[in-house]
Design a protein around this motif. Sequence first.
Motif, short mmCIF file in Angstrom:
data_model
loop_
_atom_site.label_atom_id
_atom_site.label_comp_id
_atom_site.label_asym_id
_atom_site.label_seq_id
_atom_site.Cartn_x
_atom_site.Cartn_y
_atom_site.Cartn_z
N LYS A 228 -50.55 -13.33 -23.54
CA LYS A 228 -51.29 -13.34 -22.19
C LYS A 228 -52.17 -14.19 -22.13
O LYS A 228 -52.71 -14.51 -23.27
CB LYS A 228 -51.45 -12.06 -21.77
N PRO A 229 -52.66 -14.77 -21.04
CA PRO A 229 -53.84 -15.61 -20.85
C PRO A 229 -55.23 -15.17 -21.18
O PRO A 229 -55.58 -13.75 -21.34
CB PRO A 229 -53.60 -15.83 -19.28
N ILE A 230 -55.81 -15.98 -21.78
CA ILE A 230 -57.32 -15.62 -22.02
C ILE A 230 -58.01 -16.67 -21.07
O ILE A 230 -57.89 -17.82 -21.28
CB ILE A 230 -57.69 -15.82 -23.57
N ILE A 231 -58.84 -16.08 -20.23
CA ILE A 231 -59.82 -17.10 -19.42
C ILE A 231 -61.13 -17.29 -20.30
O ILE A 231 -61.62 -16.61 -21.10
CB ILE A 231 -60.26 -16.18 -18.34
N ASN A 232 -61.39 -18.63 -20.24
CA ASN A 232 -62.54 -19.25 -20.64
C ASN A 232 -63.85 -18.66 -20.01
O ASN A 232 -64.37 -19.30 -18.81
CB ASN A 232 -62.41 -20.77 -20.67
N GLU A 233 -64.40 -17.84 -20.53
CA GLU A 233 -65.70 -17.25 -19.97
C GLU A 233 -66.78 -18.07 -20.01
O GLU A 233 -67.86 -18.05 -19.04
CB GLU A 233 -66.10 -15.83 -20.40
N THR A 234 -66.95 -19.14 -20.92
CA THR A 234 -67.89 -19.91 -20.92
C THR A 234 -68.12 -20.95 -19.64
O THR A 234 -69.15 -21.24 -18.91
CB THR A 234 -67.91 -20.81 -22.06
N LYS A 235 -66.80 -21.42 -19.11
CA LYS A 235 -66.97 -22.05 -17.89
C LYS A 235 -66.97 -21.23 -16.44
O LYS A 235 -67.29 -21.79 -15.65
CB LYS A 235 -65.65 -22.92 -17.97
N LEU A 236 -66.84 -20.09 -16.80
CA LEU A 236 -66.73 -18.98 -15.77
C LEU A 236 -67.56 -17.77 -16.05
O LEU A 236 -67.12 -16.68 -16.22
CB LEU A 236 -65.33 -18.59 -15.22
N PRO A 237 -68.96 -17.96 -15.81
CA PRO A 237 -69.92 -16.73 -15.80
C PRO A 237 -69.66 -15.67 -15.04
O PRO A 237 -68.95 -15.84 -13.94
CB PRO A 237 -71.17 -17.45 -15.86
N SER A 238 -70.02 -14.67 -15.22
CA SER A 238 -69.75 -13.25 -14.76
C SER A 238 -70.61 -13.42 -13.35
O SER A 238 -70.40 -12.47 -12.44
CB SER A 238 -70.07 -12.07 -15.38
N ILE A 239 -71.94 -13.92 -13.38
CA ILE A 239 -72.82 -14.04 -12.22
C ILE A 239 -73.16 -15.48 -11.95
O ILE A 239 -73.38 -16.22 -12.56
CB ILE A 239 -74.12 -13.43 -12.65
N VAL A 240 -72.72 -15.76 -10.45
CA VAL A 240 -72.89 -17.49 -10.51
C VAL A 240 -73.86 -17.28 -9.15
O VAL A 240 -73.48 -16.72 -7.86
CB VAL A 240 -71.59 -18.00 -9.90
N PRO A 241 -75.06 -17.90 -9.20
CA PRO A 241 -75.84 -17.97 -8.05
C PRO A 241 -75.70 -19.18 -7.16
O PRO A 241 -74.82 -20.37 -7.48
CB PRO A 241 -77.09 -18.28 -8.55
#
Length: 635
Positions: A228-241
């Motif tokens: 199953k997929p693993i999302i690249n969390e480095t390129k998609l942070p959990s908080i984006v201003p």
Amino acid sequence: MVTYSNTYNMLQRFYGLVYLSAVLLFVTLTGTQAECPVQLNPQRAVVRYGDSVAVNCSASVPHKGMGWEASEGAVTMTRDSLITWRVSNLIEWDIQPYCYINHEEQCQVELPVTIYKTPDSVSIIIVNHRGPMIEGKQYELQCDVHDVAPVQNLTVKWYKGQTLLNQTTFTEDSKTPVNETTTLLIRPDRADDGAQYRCEAELELGAEGPQPPPKETSDLLNITVYFKPIINETKLPSIVPVFRGYPEVLVCEAEGNPKPTIGWSLGANVIVYNETLTISESTPEYVYCVANNSVGRTIRQVNVSIQDSVMKLHWFSITCCSVESQCPIQLIPRRAVVRYGDDVSADYKTSVPHKGMGWEASEGAVTMTRDSLITWRVSNLIEWDIQPYCYINHEEQCQVELPVTIYKTPDSVSISIVNHRGPMIEGKQYELQCDVHDVAPVQDLTVKWYKGQTLLNQTTFTEDNKTPVNETTTLLIRPDRADDGAQYRCEAELELGAEGPQPSPKETSGRLNVELYYKPKHSNSRETIIKNDEVMLNCTVKANPAPKYTWHSEHLKEEFSSSVLQSSTVLLSPGNYTCTATNSLGSDSKVFIIKSEQTDRTTFWAIVLSGVAVALVLIATYVIFKIRCSNNSVI
């Protein structure tokens, strides 16, 4: 006087050497009579089926005749001292040649012969499966070895790439070719996508066999692993201003097999299928990247934080989102590990001035306060997916999530034999199964297999699941007679890290007691006994079920069923006695050779000659001594 002393010392040393030589002669002549005075070269023959073989038998003592007895290549008795057993095309699997010699009395030496045959084919398959494998699931690989001998010298080795994974040996005692099947259980993960498995059949025939040992290898089995997929969390942070009037572009990249589809959920059933999403002040506070393929779905939540100042936005991005560890708060502990239904608490403190701090959570939330230490606390934690985080308003708001692991030990751990009841048979392969019921989290679970106190194998799991699951693992065994009465068990252990309970919580199955059936097998096939006042022929052998015994000899006038014959109860004349031990799995025979107790003429003459030699030396010494003394007196 000096001459007398030197002469005496010289004679004393000479006498000692002669005496020692006589003793050594006696020991040599008497000690070698227990062995048959022939030498085989080589002492063991290893030959490929259908090839030629030749072995020399030589004698270094006078004899009345020697020869080879064999179903092929026999050599009639001759007075030569070197004879050769030779077969040009050896195809008799059970051949048992022996060399005999008539020296005082007849004796013989058997030549051990190993006839080997490399397998016709070695193949590898996946049992009951075609197509791609699924990450985390268990699969069984099977290796089929066709027409190989002898099986007791066979080793089947399993490889992934160049890495040796496992190997199997066999306890059957068969000289003729057999087919063998071995299996290997694997639980592939995404790193195994594209891996190549193979099995190899090797005949380890000892120092007399071919070097290197002959081997045959299967074709390569290429596997495809779906995960199953693993999302690249480095390129998609959990908080984006997001600064008002300045849209931002979010990028969601995911790795999976098959290649995943990417979509964005904006709430109210609004889904945008694209890897990128442009956000602004009108975007909902929370958006979700959804990566989906045939194996599963992965969701990443993103908090869209609306900002009013470019300068503040820049500071916030650096301190809050790019490096969350720079948020001026401290969690104690940094990770919470709690048993399902137990209490949990975590402190959150800061040493900087602030405008308010608090805890956000579905349970145990703490409203914003100006205190510098606040505690998140839940008295009965039963929410598996809880994600508490603490926040602080210090110049700008930032937050740190508390990782929470909720664990549950299994309700039960059981062990069983798959598709089998009753005693096992030596050399056959069996599958043991361990069932672990209702355990969480499975990614922290390790199932260990034990025989007695020995760790045999262990299995970990790659699924990422917070809620309880049932898991099954299996272990393949091929027991031998030493395993009769062995106790197997499996153990489910949750390895929860340094923050978890110590020692790690574990549950163990009941003990599986193995009863093993195996045929009789004597440690040697022949035993020579010198007849004296008391003779005992002991044919007792270990086997399960207990064997029955039969005796055969031209000297026995009645049938005997006991494992031991004694001369005190049975007339045991010199000759051969064959005992056969038999149970439901097979039989094994042993030949006892009783020889007459005779006066050893060689030993007798060795003693006599040694005594004569010593006497002559003593007489010569005395005469020389007297002559020397007389000469000294005259002078």
